[in-house]
Every structure is written in structure tokens, then in C-alpha cells.
Design an enzyme around this catalytic site. Structure first.
Site, PDB file in Angstrom:
ATOM      1  N   ASP A  32       0.872  -1.179   0.000  1.00 48.74           N
ATOM      2  CA  ASP A  32       0.000   0.000   0.000  1.00 48.74           C
ATOM      3  C   ASP A  32       0.905   1.224   0.000  1.00 48.74           C
ATOM      4  OD1 ASP A  32      -1.891   2.133   0.820  1.00 48.74           O
ATOM      5  OD2 ASP A  32      -3.255   0.465   1.213  1.00 48.74           O
ATOM      6  N   TYR A 142     -14.730   4.972 -13.999  1.00 44.99           N
ATOM      7  CA  TYR A 142     -14.353   4.053 -12.906  1.00 44.99           C
ATOM      8  C   TYR A 142     -14.922   2.651 -13.178  1.00 44.99           C
ATOM      9  CZ  TYR A 142     -14.868   1.759  -8.366  1.00 44.99           C
ATOM     10  OH  TYR A 142     -14.870   0.836  -7.347  1.00 44.99           O
ATOM     11  N   ASN A 171     -22.498  -1.365  -1.999  1.00 47.39           N
ATOM     12  CA  ASN A 171     -21.895  -0.321  -1.147  1.00 47.39           C
ATOM     13  C   ASN A 171     -21.363  -0.922   0.142  1.00 47.39           C
ATOM     14  OD1 ASN A 171     -22.733   2.378  -2.576  1.00 47.39           O
ATOM     15  ND2 ASN A 171     -24.459   0.973  -2.670  1.00 47.39           N
ATOM     16  N   HIS A 190     -18.858   8.459   0.860  1.00 43.87           N
ATOM     17  CA  HIS A 190     -19.893   7.458   1.127  1.00 43.87           C
ATOM     18  C   HIS A 190     -20.954   8.005   2.088  1.00 43.87           C
ATOM     19  CE1 HIS A 190     -16.662   4.348  -0.138  1.00 43.87           C
ATOM     20  NE2 HIS A 190     -17.380   4.754  -1.176  1.00 43.87           N
TER      21      HIS A 190
HETATM   22  N1  NAD Z   1     -15.880   0.888  -0.597  1.00 43.80           N
HETATM   23  C1  NAD Z   1     -16.827   0.529  -1.463  1.00 43.80           C
HETATM   24  O1  NAD Z   1     -18.033   0.691  -1.215  1.00 43.80           O
HETATM   25  C2  NAD Z   1     -16.464  -0.126  -2.766  1.00 43.80           C
HETATM   26  C3  NAD Z   1     -17.483  -0.470  -3.665  1.00 43.80           C
HETATM   27  C4  NAD Z   1     -17.141  -1.099  -4.858  1.00 43.80           C
HETATM   28  C5  NAD Z   1     -15.823  -1.401  -5.124  1.00 43.80           C
HETATM   29  N2  NAD Z   1     -14.852  -1.035  -4.270  1.00 43.80           N
HETATM   30  C6  NAD Z   1     -13.450  -1.349  -4.598  1.00 43.80           C
HETATM   31  O2  NAD Z   1     -12.873  -1.988  -3.479  1.00 43.80           O
HETATM   32  C7  NAD Z   1     -11.506  -1.616  -3.335  1.00 43.80           C
HETATM   33  C8  NAD Z   1     -11.251  -1.109  -1.939  1.00 43.80           C
HETATM   34  O3  NAD Z   1     -12.125  -0.030  -1.668  1.00 43.80           O
HETATM   35  P1  NAD Z   1     -11.933   0.815  -0.329  1.00 43.80           P
HETATM   36  O4  NAD Z   1     -13.180   1.560  -0.088  1.00 43.80           O
HETATM   37  O5  NAD Z   1     -11.374  -0.052   0.738  1.00 43.80           O
HETATM   38  O6  NAD Z   1     -10.831   1.847  -0.836  1.00 43.80           O
HETATM   39  P2  NAD Z   1      -9.677   2.570  -0.012  1.00 43.80           P
HETATM   40  O7  NAD Z   1      -9.302   3.773  -0.800  1.00 43.80           O
HETATM   41  O8  NAD Z   1     -10.041   2.714   1.410  1.00 43.80           O
HETATM   42  O9  NAD Z   1      -8.468   1.519  -0.093  1.00 43.80           O
HETATM   43  C9  NAD Z   1      -7.634   1.405  -1.208  1.00 43.80           C
HETATM   44  C10 NAD Z   1      -6.220   1.321  -0.699  1.00 43.80           C
HETATM   45  O10 NAD Z   1      -5.344   1.147  -1.808  1.00 43.80           O
HETATM   46  C11 NAD Z   1      -4.236   2.020  -1.685  1.00 43.80           C
HETATM   47  N3  NAD Z   1      -3.782   2.300  -3.057  1.00 43.80           N
HETATM   48  C12 NAD Z   1      -4.496   2.879  -4.051  1.00 43.80           C
HETATM   49  N4  NAD Z   1      -3.762   2.897  -5.186  1.00 43.80           N
HETATM   50  C13 NAD Z   1      -2.577   2.307  -4.888  1.00 43.80           C
HETATM   51  C14 NAD Z   1      -1.416   2.006  -5.640  1.00 43.80           C
HETATM   52  N5  NAD Z   1      -1.326   2.319  -6.932  1.00 43.80           N
HETATM   53  N6  NAD Z   1      -0.389   1.375  -5.036  1.00 43.80           N
HETATM   54  C15 NAD Z   1      -0.456   1.042  -3.703  1.00 43.80           C
HETATM   55  N7  NAD Z   1      -1.556   1.284  -2.944  1.00 43.80           N
HETATM   56  C16 NAD Z   1      -2.582   1.929  -3.524  1.00 43.80           C
HETATM   57  C17 NAD Z   1      -4.736   3.232  -0.925  1.00 43.80           C
HETATM   58  O11 NAD Z   1      -3.707   3.884  -0.234  1.00 43.80           O
HETATM   59  C18 NAD Z   1      -5.765   2.584   0.023  1.00 43.80           C
HETATM   60  O12 NAD Z   1      -5.148   2.206   1.239  1.00 43.80           O
HETATM   61  C19 NAD Z   1     -11.214  -0.619  -4.443  1.00 43.80           C
HETATM   62  O13 NAD Z   1     -10.623  -1.320  -5.514  1.00 43.80           O
HETATM   63  C20 NAD Z   1     -12.601  -0.126  -4.850  1.00 43.80           C
HETATM   64  O14 NAD Z   1     -12.631   0.250  -6.209  1.00 43.80           O
HETATM   65  C21 NAD Z   1     -15.134  -0.407  -3.094  1.00 43.80           C
END
Ligand code: NAD
Length: 330
Positions: A32, A142, A171, A190
Site C-alpha cells: 500500500d 471508474y 456499497n 460514502h
Molecule cells: N468501498 C466501497 O463501497 C467499494 C465499492 C465497490 C468497489 N470497491 C473497490 O474496493 C476496493 C477497496 O475499496 P476501499 O473503499 O477499501 O478503498 P480505499 O481507498 O479505502 O483503499 C484502497 C487502498 O489502496 C491504496 N492504493 C491505491 N492505489 C494504490 C497504488 N497504486 N499502489 C499502492 N496502494 C494503492 C490506498 O492507499 C488505500 O489504502 C477498491 O478497488 C474499490 O474500487 C469499493
């Protein structure tokens, strides 16, 4: 004991997954770059490598240092509105990072991969409940980037035997019922954390985008899945991959709640009103988006166990009250 690579393991869903893996005795390495995640969200016992997934050299070093049983790929750009301002960046980054990682996994002989995909790849629903076979027609860059990532993984399966599970989250909401982890995004987009912050006076009044939809109370209806249930889906699909096949699953509660119902529940749980104002509809917001989770239930035995809106809101609220500054507060 197994060993897993978790990208984005310092983020919201990733950190809850890391905690579950560590708790059941697995070894975990997190990549990360902390652009959105938090060091304090990574469970003690997991190894954190601070690196960008786009950095092929660092990714290769991680695969050279450890042998993994599977990869969980959470790290991504994930703000829908931002993706409409920067579509090329979103598509390039989300697609190429997924494929960089998949390629490194194949080269290292790690042939199980779990992708965080999204309901956003469906676009406007063609039925009341979204099934895995529903039309894929993203209305945001996205959503498109995740659809392309899924397709890239199909090729890695066909040609290299990389078995993948694409989990199309609806979600994600709520927080660890043990109070150890929560949701702390900047910016936060959110609904539930924004409503809680509005109620607590930690953030501005909430804006409700559109009150004239064709729904019982005029506001949009969405499917909220508790983050702990979402994590459980990740653990269960490892068995599917172990059977030597790839799969795609919708991960949602199967029930929808309107924005208005969420506001009322947050007020009830918090014991104070949620200040809000109404605004116009946002482009690209369908009135109702609810998952059919039948396939996931049938094939993995998954059941949502924390599905009530009150439990989702209560766990999110408890974490926020204990951490008004999020992870920055320690
Ligand atoms: N939270 C939701 O409701 C939701 C819904 C649908 C899909 N998603 C998908 O689930 C995944 C996680 O979502 P989340 O809400 O936990 O997101 P988040 O932003 O809390 O977590 C993503 C993590 O990835 C890290 N990151 C991003 N790009 C990076 C890179 N290039 N290299 C290293 N680290 C990197 C960020 O620092 C972060 O800690 C994402 O792929 C998102 O698209 C989330």
C-alpha cells in the site's frame, strides 16, 4: 497456514480483510502506498510494504521475497466523480495495475487472484435485482476501468491458468464489530460516514442528490453490505479458486435502503438529527441498485450476517465516536 499478498491492505475493505486473515492464523504481506490508507489500519502481525502497485520492480521484489497462495487486489482509484474528470488516468491506472500484478503473480507461480470489482460496471439496471448476467454497460470511467480489469483477468485465466474471482461489491459499509477498524477516507464520499459526521458536527450538512426519483420516498435506493460480510465473501471464494475455476459474484445484501431511510437510521442510532439539504440529481445515478446475491450464496454458502441497516450504522457510528479524527487520532 497460508500466505497472502493484499494490495490496498491499509485501506477500508483491505484492512478488514487483513485483520480476518491474521486472526485465522494466515501470514499477510500488504502493499500500500498510503495515498488513501493508514499505517494504523494494518493489523499487527501483517507485513506492510509501502510501495505503489504500478512499480513493477518493487512488485517483483515482493514476489521474489515471499511465496503467496493468493493475491487480493484492493488498491485502486475509486472515486466515480473524479473518474469522470480524469477518465484516462482511471482506466490506465486501474487496468494496468491489475495486469502488472497478475503478470507478476503468474511469473511467480501464484495462480489465485481476487479482484475488488464493483456494481458500477452495470450502469443503468435492466432489472430490479442485478444478476451476474445483467447487462454490463458502465456509465462512469471508474466502472469501465474495473470491467476492463475483469476482462484482462479472463485472458490471464485462458492463457496462463490464473484463476480469479471478481467480486462486484455494492456499497461497502459499517465497521469491524470489535471496534478495531473503521472507514476513514479523504475525501469521504460514502453516504453513511458523511451522515454520521453531519450528525456529530464533524462535517458539513449532508446533500441529498435528488428527491424526485420514482421510489417510495423519492430518494435513491442502494444495497449496503457490511464490510465484515464482504470480507467473508473474499475468504469463501478462495475455495472456488481452489477448485480450479474463475468466477464473478455480486456481493450485496439483496435489500435496498433509500437515502432517506439511511438518514433516519443514522439519526436514530446517533440520537440526534442529521442536518441535510436537498440538491439536484447527479448524472449517472440510477434510482435503484440492488444485488442479487443468489449465486454467491449457492456456490460458496455465503450469507450476510450483519445485514440490518441498524447494525451497519451502529458499527460505523461506534468507530467514529471513538475515533473522531479517524486514524490520525491514533
Ligand atoms: N468501498 C466501497 O463501497 C467499494 C465499492 C465497490 C468497489 N470497491 C473497490 O474496493 C476496493 C477497496 O475499496 P476501499 O473503499 O477499501 O478503498 P480505499 O481507498 O479505502 O483503499 C484502497 C487502498 O489502496 C491504496 N492504493 C491505491 N492505489 C494504490 C497504488 N497504486 N499502489 C499502492 N496502494 C494503492 C490506498 O492507499 C488505500 O489504502 C477498491 O478497488 C474499490 O474500487 C469499493
Amino acid at each position: 497456514m497460508a500466505r497472502y499478498l493484499v494490495t490496498g491492505g491499509a485501506g477500508y475493505v483491505g484492512s478488514h480483510t487483513v485483520l480476518a486473515l491474521v486472526q485465522r492464523g494466515d501470514e499477510v504481506v500488504v502493499i500500500d502506498d498510503l495515498r488513501q490508507g493508514h499505517r494504523g489500519a494494518v493489523a499487527p502481525g501483517a507485513e506492510l510494504v509501502v510501495a505503489d502497485v504500478a512499480d513493477r520492480r518493487q512488485v517483483a521484489e515482493v514476489f521474489a521475497a515471499w511465496r503467496f497462495d493468493a493475491v487480493f487486489h484492493f488498491a485502486a482509484l475509486s472515486l466515480v466523480a473524479e473518474s469522470m474528470a480524469q477518465p484516462l488516468r482511471y482506466i490506465t491506472e486501474n487496468l494496468s495495475n491489475t495486469l502488472t500484478l497478475a503478470e507478476a503473480a503468474v511469473q511467480a507461480g501464484c495462480l489465485r487472484f481476487v479482484l475488488s470489482s464493483t456494481a458500477a460496471l452495470f450502469g443503468y439496471p435492466d432489472s430490479e435485482l442485478m444478476h451476474e448476467g445483467s447487462r454490463l454497460d458502465p456509465v462512469s470511467a471508474y466502472g469501465e476501468s474495473k470491467l476492463m480489469a475483469e476482462r484482462g483477468l479472463d485472458w490471464a485465466d485462458r492463457v496462463h491458468g490464473l484463476r480469479s474471482a471478481s467480486l462486484r461489491y455494492f456499497n461497502a459499509a459499517g465497521a469491524d464489530p470489535g471496534g478495531r477498524l473503521g472507514e476513514d477516507h479523504n475525501p469521504e464520499t460514502h453516504l453513511i460516514p458523511l451522515a454520521i459526521d453531519a450528525a456529530l458536527g464533524l462535517g458539513p450538512a449532508l446533500t441529498v442528490f435528488g428527491t424526485d426519483y420514482d421510489t417510495p420516498d423519492g430518494t435513491c435506493i442502494r444495497d449496503y453490505v457490511h464490510v465484515t460480510d464482504l470480507v467473508d465473501a473474499h475468504l469463501r471464494v478462495l475455495d472456488v479458486l481452489g477448485q480450479g475455476r474463475s468466477a464473478r459474484y455480486n456481493v450485496g445484501n439483496g435489500n435496498g435502503y433509500s437515502v432517506r431511510q439511511v438518514i433516519d437510521e443514522v439519526s436514530r442510532v446517533c440520537g440526534r438529527p442529521v442536518p441535510f439539504r436537498t440538491g439536484p440529481r447527479r448524472p449517472g445515478d440510477p434510482p435503484v441498485l440492488v444485488a442479487s446475491n443468489a449465486l454467491l450464496r449457492e456456490e460458496t454458502g455465503w450469507r450476510p450476517r450483519h445485514s440490518s441497516l441498524s447494525e451497519i450504522v451502529r458499527t460505523a457510528w461506534e468507530w467514529r465516536v471513538a475515533h473522531p479524527r479517524g486514524y490520525r487520532g491514533g
